[in-house]
Write an enzyme that holds these catalytic residues in place. Structure first.
Site, short mmCIF file in Angstrom:
data_model
loop_
_atom_site.label_atom_id
_atom_site.label_comp_id
_atom_site.label_asym_id
_atom_site.label_seq_id
_atom_site.Cartn_x
_atom_site.Cartn_y
_atom_site.Cartn_z
N CYS A 209 0.87 -1.18 0.00
CA CYS A 209 0.00 0.00 0.00
C CYS A 209 0.91 1.24 0.00
CB CYS A 209 -0.85 0.00 1.27
SG CYS A 209 0.19 0.03 2.75
N CYS B 111 2.52 5.84 8.92
CA CYS B 111 1.64 6.05 7.77
C CYS B 111 0.76 7.28 8.03
CB CYS B 111 0.76 4.83 7.56
SG CYS B 111 -0.44 5.10 6.23
N GLU C 299 0.40 -0.44 16.42
CA GLU C 299 -0.42 0.73 16.06
C GLU C 299 -1.31 1.15 17.23
OE1 GLU C 299 -2.77 0.48 12.41
OE2 GLU C 299 -4.15 1.96 13.24
N THR D 217 -6.40 0.94 11.89
CA THR D 217 -6.59 1.09 10.43
C THR D 217 -6.70 -0.25 9.70
OG1 THR D 217 -4.20 1.14 10.14
CG2 THR D 217 -5.33 3.27 10.30
N CYS E 4 -8.29 1.75 6.79
CA CYS E 4 -7.72 2.45 5.64
C CYS E 4 -8.17 1.85 4.31
CB CYS E 4 -6.20 2.46 5.75
SG CYS E 4 -5.45 0.90 5.29
N SER F 116 -1.43 -7.54 10.78
CA SER F 116 -2.86 -7.52 11.08
C SER F 116 -3.69 -7.61 9.80
CB SER F 116 -3.20 -6.24 11.85
OG SER F 116 -4.59 -6.11 12.01
N ASN F 117 -3.35 -6.80 8.79
CA ASN F 117 -4.21 -6.79 7.59
C ASN F 117 -4.13 -8.12 6.84
OD1 ASN F 117 -2.77 -6.31 4.75
ND2 ASN F 117 -1.51 -5.39 6.35
FE1 SF4 Z 1 -0.91 0.74 4.52
FE2 SF4 Z 1 -3.25 1.29 5.55
FE3 SF4 Z 1 -1.25 0.61 7.17
FE4 SF4 Z 1 -1.22 2.97 5.92
S1 SF4 Z 1 -2.70 2.33 7.46
S2 SF4 Z 1 0.48 1.52 6.10
S3 SF4 Z 1 -2.21 2.51 3.98
S4 SF4 Z 1 -2.21 -0.70 5.62
#
Ligand code: SF4
Length: 318
Positions: free
Chosen positions: A20, A104, A134, A173, A203, A232-233
């Site tokens: 990203c 970010c 985070e 996010t 995000c 996490s994502n």
């Molecule tokens: Fe990537 Fe979203 Fe994490 Fe920013 S908040 S680093 S855009 S995954």
């Protein structure tokens, strides 16, 4: 001749996937810091949660540490994309360290919202995963006690706030879009006056990658997610597939895959978390092509064009 004997495996590759804009920017910050200051450049925490990325930057001269006191005096330090509590840049400044913040911008946006809400007398319900950097960073933007963590619907159901009329919620996010909606629904039902963030905190990259997996799931017999176990994502992408009834597996590299897992699979979905480079997807396809006659197809649900500016002090070096 040998190729004719290979079984066919259709690969359905989700798009968007992988890097990203925030990850791209964070990696570039470390690379430019090494160019500008020379090696070594210290990085507090993994710059992004991906071993391949971390190892590549180590080879260029980055040194990864968990805490600021592991950074020697006089050397530059970069803070990771996940963000840091305010105490970290304050401690760096107190030691006279030169630091670069690779947080970010979408995480920083949540930080600023948290500060504004607390200044306005609100108590924040923060939806996120305990211990994730985070979450630690966001809690560290406001005084202790001004934010309460809610991880699950059960947490939302048992929350006992001091004043239900002053509640606002914010989120990490990189959460599951669907799980977060369910937690928010429980909060709204119990605390009708709770205020939502101005914009969506999950995000664009997290929600786009989840939507892309949903779009291919019904056409896949199984799905592989390339990503780290602490990303996490990436973990959320596995959950999204499993909830659509598709067996899913998280792997860091192609070599981690036990090919027996693919027995009986005709169409394999592939995606990658936001901190996994495209090179790791190609590596996986190449490994699969050794065993199978692969037919690749990409399904793009949306095109991402977002890019974030570099910190001003590195602009000239870019
Ligand atoms: Fe990537 Fe979203 Fe994490 Fe920013 S908040 S680093 S855009 S995954």
């Amino acid at each position: 001749m040998a190729d004719e004997l290979k079984p066919v495996l259709e690969l359905l590759i989700a798009a968007p996937r992988g890097f990203c804009a925030g990850v791209d920017r964070a990696i570039r910050i470390v690379e430019l810091a090494i160019e500008k200051h020379g090696a070594p450049v210290y990085v507090r925490h993994e710059i992004v949660h991906n071993k391949f990325v971390v190892d590549t930057l180590k080879a260029k001269g980055a040194v990864f540490v968990e805490e600021l006191d592991q950074v020697p005096d006089g050397l530059p330090v970069v803070f990771s994309a996940h963000g840091v509590p305010k105490s970290v840049p304050a401690a760096a400044a107190a030691r006279g360290l030169s630091y670069l913040d690779a947080t970010c911008p979408l995480v920083s946006k949540v930080h600023r919202q948290a500060e504004r809400l607390v200044a306005a007398g609100r108590h924040i319900v923060f939806i996120g995963h305990a211990g994730h950097p985070e979450v630690v960073g966001t809690f560290g933007q406001v005084p202790p006690g001004s934010m309460t963590l809610v991880e699950t619907i059960a947490d939302a159901e048992t929350l006992v706030p001091a004043d239900p009329d002053t509640l606002s919620f914010l989120t990490q996010t990189t959460l599951s879009v669907d799980d977060t909606a369910a937690v928010v629904a429980a909060l709204r039902r119990r605390f009708p006056a709770i205020q939502a963030p101005r914009g969506e905190d999950i995000c664009y990259a997290t929600s786009n990658r989840q939507a892309a997996v949903k779009a291919i799931a019904s056409s896949c017999d199984a799905l592989l997610v390339i990503g780290a176990p602490n990303s996490s994502n990436s973990l959320r992408l596995v959950e999204v597939a499993e909830r659509q009834g598709v067996p899913a597996l998280l792997i860091q590299r192609a070599a981690d895959l036990d090919l027996d897992w693919l027995v009986g699979i005709g169409t394999l979905g592939i995606t990658a978390g936001a901190s996994a480079p495209e090179m790791l997807v190609r590596e996986l396809v190449e490994r699969l092509a050794e065993r199978y006659e692969v037919i690749e197809r990409e399904e793009e649900t949306t095109r991402e064009t977002i890019a974030f500016k570099l910190p001003r002090e590195l602009d000239a070096a870019a």
